[in-house]
Design an enzyme around this catalytic site. Structure first.
Site, PDB file in Angstrom:
ATOM      1  N   ASN A 129       4.504   5.541  -5.315  1.00 37.08           N
ATOM      2  CA  ASN A 129       4.887   6.726  -4.566  1.00 37.08           C
ATOM      3  C   ASN A 129       3.800   7.781  -4.737  1.00 37.08           C
ATOM      4  O   ASN A 129       3.846   8.618  -5.640  1.00 37.08           O
ATOM      5  CB  ASN A 129       6.242   7.248  -5.063  1.00 37.08           C
ATOM      6  CG  ASN A 129       6.807   8.341  -4.173  1.00 37.08           C
ATOM      7  OD1 ASN A 129       6.116   8.843  -3.292  1.00 37.08           O
ATOM      8  ND2 ASN A 129       8.059   8.698  -4.402  1.00 37.08           N
ATOM      9  N   ASN A 134       7.057  12.879   1.219  1.00 35.21           N
ATOM     10  CA  ASN A 134       7.412  12.168   2.454  1.00 35.21           C
ATOM     11  C   ASN A 134       8.492  11.104   2.227  1.00 35.21           C
ATOM     12  O   ASN A 134       8.728  10.260   3.092  1.00 35.21           O
ATOM     13  CB  ASN A 134       6.167  11.532   3.100  1.00 35.21           C
ATOM     14  CG  ASN A 134       5.529  10.444   2.241  1.00 35.21           C
ATOM     15  OD1 ASN A 134       6.150   9.897   1.326  1.00 35.21           O
ATOM     16  ND2 ASN A 134       4.274  10.121   2.532  1.00 35.21           N
ATOM     17  N   ASP A 135       9.184  11.168   1.085  1.00 34.58           N
ATOM     18  CA  ASP A 135      10.198  10.151   0.788  1.00 34.58           C
ATOM     19  C   ASP A 135      11.313  10.125   1.825  1.00 34.58           C
ATOM     20  O   ASP A 135      11.873   9.069   2.128  1.00 34.58           O
ATOM     21  CB  ASP A 135      10.802  10.389  -0.594  1.00 34.58           C
ATOM     22  CG  ASP A 135       9.830  10.054  -1.715  1.00 34.58           C
ATOM     23  OD1 ASP A 135       8.694   9.626  -1.411  1.00 34.58           O
ATOM     24  OD2 ASP A 135      10.190  10.225  -2.891  1.00 34.58           O
ATOM     25  N   GLY A 154      10.302   4.866  -1.918  1.00 34.54           N
ATOM     26  CA  GLY A 154       9.313   5.921  -1.771  1.00 34.54           C
ATOM     27  C   GLY A 154       7.860   5.497  -1.856  1.00 34.54           C
ATOM     28  O   GLY A 154       6.963   6.343  -1.769  1.00 34.54           O
ATOM     29  N   ASP A 156       4.277   4.395  -0.651  1.00 34.64           N
ATOM     30  CA  ASP A 156       3.664   4.867   0.585  1.00 34.64           C
ATOM     31  C   ASP A 156       2.166   4.565   0.626  1.00 34.64           C
ATOM     32  O   ASP A 156       1.601   3.986  -0.313  1.00 34.64           O
ATOM     33  CB  ASP A 156       3.916   6.365   0.771  1.00 34.64           C
ATOM     34  CG  ASP A 156       3.533   7.208  -0.443  1.00 34.64           C
ATOM     35  OD1 ASP A 156       2.618   6.797  -1.190  1.00 34.64           O
ATOM     36  OD2 ASP A 156       4.148   8.273  -0.649  1.00 34.64           O
ATOM     37  N   ASP A 321       4.028 -12.332  11.203  1.00 33.52           N
ATOM     38  CA  ASP A 321       5.346 -12.708  10.708  1.00 33.52           C
ATOM     39  C   ASP A 321       6.008 -13.721  11.647  1.00 33.52           C
ATOM     40  O   ASP A 321       5.847 -13.652  12.860  1.00 33.52           O
ATOM     41  CB  ASP A 321       6.193 -11.439  10.605  1.00 33.52           C
ATOM     42  CG  ASP A 321       7.550 -11.685  10.001  1.00 33.52           C
ATOM     43  OD1 ASP A 321       7.606 -12.051   8.816  1.00 33.52           O
ATOM     44  OD2 ASP A 321       8.567 -11.498  10.709  1.00 33.52           O
ATOM     45  N   GLU A 350       2.583 -16.967   9.720  1.00 37.29           N
ATOM     46  CA  GLU A 350       3.625 -17.493   8.838  1.00 37.29           C
ATOM     47  C   GLU A 350       4.280 -18.685   9.540  1.00 37.29           C
ATOM     48  O   GLU A 350       5.071 -18.522  10.466  1.00 37.29           O
ATOM     49  CB  GLU A 350       4.667 -16.422   8.534  1.00 37.29           C
ATOM     50  CG  GLU A 350       5.746 -16.929   7.584  1.00 37.29           C
ATOM     51  CD  GLU A 350       6.907 -15.961   7.444  1.00 37.29           C
ATOM     52  OE1 GLU A 350       7.536 -15.949   6.374  1.00 37.29           O
ATOM     53  OE2 GLU A 350       7.201 -15.219   8.411  1.00 37.29           O
TER      54      GLU A 350
END
Length: 610
Positions: A129, A134-135, A154, A156, A321, A350
């Site tokens: 974090n 900006n959480d 949190g 980032d 993905d 993937e």
């Protein structure tokens, strides 16, 4: 005067109909010189559209939804400039500015990740974090709650940037963070695979500018930025879901139907059409609407979005993905469009299958795919069969049997002939969706050494998952949150800061020091990056293989037997050749290659031959 001003403001607001423009800007000198710009706004399709500066409009496409219009322009031979689009309906009109920018020099031929790299995979919300401010965000639903293992914690972009020196000291050369674009789901949004805006970084991770800065900081260190890209689905909170451009923008049955997850149905000649369709078109989960890439508007939207991020954020590669759940014809076009624009750009998909022939089917120029006249154009796939052998406890199998022990690892490489490009396979023993290695082996350091040595010295591109290098564990049986724990030291108030030698425990330093020594050694070893391989059938659970080229040779010995083992070297004469000795990279002990070699139980040797 006030009345006139009010009247003008009302008039402007009534006709300023553009709420979104995607892509938000483009570049003037792309190889693919046509760009299809999506304009979104109330009844915008009722307008005639023109553009300034002599730019040619190649096509205007409207759909059953009057709030969308797709305008294709030709930018060939156009300089970087600001354009003005005019939307006119009778006597009423409004304008929208649009920028054509200049590309970075040699952008088309950017170098991507390859087998010389070591990829460090980060669960973005759980690493560090760096900016607690900006959480939470007023416009985004889920709030930070570190006590909830399935909630947002949190982590980032700022946290990644602040710890790039740590990642580099480990020997990693490329960073793969899990998706960073906005995900506005009410729950579980921390993983960000259900995106709600694919042109915007999630505000709880930072800003678009922060992401560009992260790329720049990586490049300053000679490192690479790999974006985790999702083509198969969006989140059900994606902004389009409340006002789809077309009914068939997503697969509808109508509404929801879940995929059968049977990816082999994509090429099974005996598969029913129903099973084939449901594999590709069913939703991955109920909260992730399945995108219909067979719709040309959808496919072009995804192609342009991918190219936009490469150009804008100066990316060095993609991890895609759920690649094999996509419409296979459409995803092959998506992939080719990107590699046509960037010929050196690497994309790893993937393809989570446990059969080498089935995985090889998905790699570019596969002879297996060619049987069905199919070419995925996908440069790289993941070696899930190697991961399976390690995750299923091969290093707990102390005694060699016909099918158990190191024979499982040996047999994985028996099938390398199936792959068009073995150096472009991603090799790993865990990721953000699997059980943790240190959970499987109960933090047994010797077994960790064997697993890490293996993926660092075999063919392909090694990938490690954040925290394994300090012994982090996690039990998938307790939920995904447990295999995605917070990195110790990444949050204010953490008592253990594993980002520094002084802050790590003795046990954490033991894991880190071994890993850093191995990976930093690998960093400069061309013989490991692109050398050939010769391996020998394991005996007494001892697996021996050589990586070699015209200039050097490395002998790797993995003893999976609990007991010390001694073996004769003349068995390996075809690889030892005129070499006289081998120096172990860990202990610097020199072994005379004319004599027998003894190796401790559950241990490894990496011998540089002299």
């Amino acid at each position: 005067m006030k009345k006139l001003l009010f009247s003008l403001l009302v008039s402007v607001s009534a006709f300023a109909q553009v709420d979104r423009v995607e892509p938000p800007f483009w570049w003037s000198d792309m190889t693919h010189n046509e760009v299809q710009i999506m304009f979104y706004g109330k009844n915008i399709a009722q307008n005639e559209v023109t553009v300034s500066n002599g730019i040619v409009i190649k096509g205007i496409q409207k759909t059953e939804n009057p709030n969308y219009v797709f305008v294709t322009i030709d930018t060939q031979n156009s300089p970087a400039q600001d354009l003005v689009f005019t939307f006119k309906n009778g006597k009423k009109s409004f304008t929208q500015n649009y920028a054509l920018k200049s590309r970075k020099e040699n952008s088309r031929f950017r170098k991507s990740f390859d087998s010389s790299d070591l990829i460090y995979l980060i669960m973005s919300d759980r690493f560090t974090n760096g900016n607690p401010n900006n959480d939470n965000n007023d416009k985004l639903t889920e709030k930070a709650n570190r006590s909830n293992k399935d909630g947002r914690h949190g982590g980032d972009i700022e946290g990644i940037i602040k710890n790039l020196d740590y990642i580099q000291s480990l020997g990693a050369t490329a960073v793969w963070p899990t998706p960073l674009c906005e995900d506005n789901d009410e729950r579980g949004s921390y993983h960000t695979y259900g995106q709600s805006d694919v042109y915007k970084i999630d505000a709880r991770f930072g800003t678009n500018e922060d992401y560009v800065r992260m790329s720049a900081e990586l490049h300053k260190r000679g490192m690479k930025n790999i974006m985790d890209y999702v083509t198969n689905h969006w989140g059900y909170k994606h902004w389009m879901m409340s006002d789809l451009p077309t009914y068939d923008w997503i697969h509808q049955f109508p509404g929801y139907a879940q995929t059968n997850y049977r990816m082999a149905a994509q090429f099974d000649t005996n598969a029913s059409k129903k099973d084939f369709d449901l594999c590709m078109d069913g939703w991955f989960v109920k909260s992730m609407p399945d995108l219909n890439q067979s719709n040309p508007l959808v496919l072009n939207y995804l192609i342009q979005n991918a190219i936009w991020w490469i150009e804008y954020a100066d990316l060095d590669g993609f991890r895609v993905d759920t690649y094999s759940y996509n419409d296979k014809t459409a995803i092959a076009k998506w992939t080719k469009s990107i590699t046509d624009e960037y010929p050196n750009f690497n994309i790893v998909g993937e393809v989570w299958m446990y059969d080498q022939a089935q995985m090889a089917y998905w790699q570019k120029d596969s002879k297996i795919g060619a049987i069905q006249s199919f070419n995925s154009n996908l440069p790289s796939v993941m070696d899930f069969t190697l991961q399976e052998a390690i995750a299923n406890g091969v290093f707990n199998e102390d005694k060699q049997e016909w099918r158990n022990g190191m024979v499982k690892v040996y047999e994985n490489f028996n099938n390398d002939f199936l792959y068009p490009n073995i150096n472009n396979l991603l090799v790993f023993f865990e990721n953000h969706d699997t059980n943790r290695l240190n959970e499987i082996y109960k933090n047994d350091f010797k077994k960790y050494q064997m697993a890490m040595t293996l993926i660092a010295t075999v063919r392909g591109i090694p990938q490690i998952y954040y925290g394994s290098e300090i012994g982090m564990a996690g039990d998938k049986g307790k939920g995904d949150g447990d295999i995605r724990r917070d990195f110790p030291g990444g949050w204010n108030g953490d008592t253990n800061n594993a980002f520094t030698k002084a802050g790590r425990t003795e046990e954490q330093n033991k894991f880190f020091d071994f890993t850093a020594k191995l990976l930093n050694w690998r960093k400069n070893k061309t013989v490991i990056h692109t050398g050939k391989t010769t391996h020998y059938i394991p005996e007494n659970n001892v697996y021996v293989y050589f990586r070699y080229n015209e200039k050097e040779s490395v002998m790797v010995v993995v003893n999976n037997n609990e007991e010390k083992q001694t073996f004769k070297t003349n068995r390996f004469a075809e690889n030892i050749k005129k070499y006289q000795s081998g120096k172990d990279i860990f202990t610097e002990k020199t072994f005379d290659l004319k004599n027998d070699i003894t190796i401790d139980g559950k241990s490894v040797l990496i011998l540089e031959l002299k």
